[in-house]
Design an enzyme around this catalytic site. Structure first.
Site: not given
Ligand code: ADP
Length: 175
Positions: A32, A56, A105, A143
């Site tokens: 990030h 979430k 990514r 993460s």
């Protein structure tokens, strides 16, 4: 003589390019940070916006995620930390921003990001989504992997900003 100066100031304000980098940041990683650093060089202002996503279950609260981000962006004067709930495009309009920044990514990120970008364009055609390709060394970093490795006692030293490492380790130990 005063008028042109005022007009000049006015023109600068109008031309200010503000980007919003939204995400969960649960917690912020060096991947990030790479996107934040690079986008801060392209835009006049970057607002990193923590999503309060009720579907979430995050490890860190919104306040904790914002605090970790704030500690990580010391030294980047044109980066602000904020949070939002609800539609991203509403938040962007409320901030007079024009651009959404997202990181990519791998191909696996692409489908979801493509869908979101098209939906955001449908909702707000004036807002542009800009994708930044990850640096190769961060392409595996997320993460979730930080939380997984850290909670099992693995070394996460090079995965998150050094200044927040102790906070993350402490939180993972608690859980
Ligand atoms: P979200 O839940 O919205 O995907 P994340 O915090 O996981 O929130 O990610 C926010 C953004 O940062 C996403 O665009 C994601 O693809 C990007 N991102 C996450 N990790 C990396 C990384 N290692 N390199 C580049 N971009 C990344």
């Amino acid at each position: 003589m005063v008028e042109p100066a005022l007009a000049f100031i006015g023109r600068i304000e109008v031309e200010m390019k503000i980007a919003v980098y939204p995400g969960s940041f649960d917690p912020v990683t060096n991947g990030h940070m790479d996107i934040i650093n690079r986008s801060s060089k392209i835009f006049d202002k970057v607002i990193v916006a923590v999503v309060n996503n009720r579907s979430k279950t995050p490890l860190f609260t919104v306040e904790e995620r914002m605090e970790l981000l704030k500690k990580s962006v010391v030294g980047l004067p044109n980066v602000e930390i904020d949070h939002f709930e609800g539609l991203l495009v509403d938040f962007i309009r409320s901030k007079n921003a024009q651009v959404i920044v997202r990181g990519l990514r791998a191909i696996s990120d692409f489908e979801y990001e493509f869908q979101m970008a098209l939906m955001n364009r449908k909702l707000a055609p004036e807002i542009e989504t800009v994708f930044m390709m990850t640096r190769h060394k961060y392409s595996y970093l997320s993460s979730s992997i930080v939380k997984e490795v850290g909670s099992l006692g693995g070394c996460i030293k090079d995965l998150v900003p050094e200044s927040i490492l102790p906070y993350i380790i402490k939180k993972l130990k608690k859980n």
